[in-house]
Design an enzyme around this catalytic site. Structure first.
Site, PDB file in Angstrom:
ATOM      1  N   ASP A   1      45.928  20.754  25.608  1.00 30.76           N
ATOM      2  CA  ASP A   1      47.110  20.028  26.082  1.00 30.76           C
ATOM      3  C   ASP A   1      47.173  20.018  27.605  1.00 30.76           C
ATOM      4  OD1 ASP A   1      47.724  22.719  26.439  1.00 30.76           O
ATOM      5  OD2 ASP A   1      49.252  22.765  24.883  1.00 30.76           O
TER       6      ASP A   1
ATOM      7  N   ASN B   1      58.239  30.350  19.805  1.00 30.28           N
ATOM      8  CA  ASN B   1      58.890  29.521  18.781  1.00 30.28           C
ATOM      9  C   ASN B   1      57.903  29.036  17.718  1.00 30.28           C
ATOM     10  OD1 ASN B   1      57.372  27.619  20.117  1.00 30.28           O
ATOM     11  ND2 ASN B   1      59.089  26.314  20.721  1.00 30.28           N
TER      12      ASN B   1
ATOM     13  N   GLU C   1      55.844  21.323  19.049  1.00 27.07           N
ATOM     14  CA  GLU C   1      57.059  22.131  18.981  1.00 27.07           C
ATOM     15  C   GLU C   1      57.677  22.058  17.579  1.00 27.07           C
ATOM     16  OE1 GLU C   1      57.398  23.953  21.398  1.00 27.07           O
ATOM     17  OE2 GLU C   1      57.420  22.977  23.346  1.00 27.07           O
TER      18      GLU C   1
ATOM     19  N   HIS D   1      55.049  27.366  18.305  1.00 31.81           N
ATOM     20  CA  HIS D   1      54.276  26.154  18.595  1.00 31.81           C
ATOM     21  C   HIS D   1      52.797  26.473  18.753  1.00 31.81           C
ATOM     22  CE1 HIS D   1      54.804  26.282  23.324  1.00 31.81           C
ATOM     23  NE2 HIS D   1      53.844  27.078  22.931  1.00 31.81           N
TER      24      HIS D   1
HETATM   25  P1  PGA Z   1      51.233  32.417  26.357  1.00 31.77           P
HETATM   26  O1  PGA Z   1      51.526  30.994  25.735  1.00 31.77           O
HETATM   27  O2  PGA Z   1      49.785  32.732  26.058  1.00 31.77           O
HETATM   28  O3  PGA Z   1      51.477  32.240  27.823  1.00 31.77           O
HETATM   29  O4  PGA Z   1      52.159  33.383  25.696  1.00 31.77           O
HETATM   30  C1  PGA Z   1      51.146  30.731  24.419  1.00 31.77           C
HETATM   31  C2  PGA Z   1      51.640  29.380  24.014  1.00 31.77           C
HETATM   32  O5  PGA Z   1      52.716  28.944  24.483  1.00 31.77           O
HETATM   33  O6  PGA Z   1      50.971  28.740  23.191  1.00 31.77           O
END
Ligand code: PGA
Length: 240
Positions: free
Chosen positions: A67, A134, A141, A136
């Site tokens: 992404d 959350n 999301e 995702h």
């Molecule tokens: P993070 O993000 O590795 O910074 O915890 C993970 C994500 O949002 O997929």
């Protein structure tokens, strides 16, 4: 789902790097799907070490990132182009690397072209994922349906808050992204999902033990035939 619980973040990073090394050893022209965020940083450090030590050669391998924020300039130091260049790509020797273009004039066209590029390379052999608090994966999301193709999407308020740590202020976090869809991710032959820290424990519990629902996007991985979750003890504390 294969769940590997590691003592700490360092062990998690080494385990993930070993599995990536094994993938490249088995298929030197592997197509890797890569993730950003804090979690894969230790894995990327270990891949760089292996590459510099002559243990791992990416010269036939191809990378597709999950992404990118939208819109964002590639030169911005919050862009995932910048993150990948600084944390991995400039240090190792991938044959080709791809990231959705946060500067694309037409987001929908860029998304369709991204899926076509993945398909033209024969699909993703091994996809690395993080997981949001959350649930995702990529920037897919919680929602009332699963996304299919790479898509232009609105970030959740909780993701904007979580990612504000990388920006001068919360208001500077882009509100949109271009992200591989759940269908794009699901077509990867193998998937490794990384989770570190107690803040991810609830998401890991729901993703692995809860109902399969687009309100917890990672739960769809329960249906995939080859998923390995590498979690440290803190992230795995509700499933042990
Ligand atoms: P993070 O993000 O590795 O910074 O915890 C993970 C994500 O949002 O997929």
């Amino acid at each position: 789902m294969n769940i590997l619980v590691q003592k700490n973040y360092d062990d998690l990073s080494k385990k993930c790097a070993e599995l990536i090394k094994a993938q490249i050893a088995a298929k030197s022209d592997s197509v890797l799907g890569l993730a950003t965020g804090s979690t894969p940083l230790g894995t990327y450090k270990e891949l760089i070490r292996m590459n510099h030590a002559g243990e791992l050669d990416f010269s036939r391998a191809i990378a597709f990132n999950l992404d990118e924020y939208f819109p964002i300039k590639k030169s911005s130091d919050q862009s995932y182009h910048y993150y990948m260049r600084e944390n991995l790509f400039k240090h190792v020797n991938f044959a080709q690397t791809f990231i959705p273009d946060g500067e694309a004039p037409d987001a929908a066209k860029e998304c369709a072209a991204y899926d076509e590029k993945i398909a033209a390379q024969g699909g993703i052999d091994l996809q690395i994922l993080g997981i949001g608090n959350n649930g995702h994966i990529g920037f897919n999301e919680p929602d009332d349906k699963f996304t299919s193709a790479t898509n232009h999407t609105l970030l959740d308020e909780s993701t904007i808050k979580a990612n504000a740590r990388f920006f001068a202020s919360e208001s500077e976090v882009p509100r949109h992204s271009l992200t591989m869809g759940i269908g794009t991710i699901f077509r990867a032959k193998k998937i490794i999902l990384l989770a570190s820290g107690a803040g991810k424990a609830d998401a890991i519990f729901k993703a692995t033990r809860g109902p399969i629902t687009p309100q917890m996007p990672a739960s769809v991985l329960q249906l995939h035939p080859d998923v390995t979750i590498i979690a440290d003890e803190d992230a795995a504390k509700l499933i042990q």
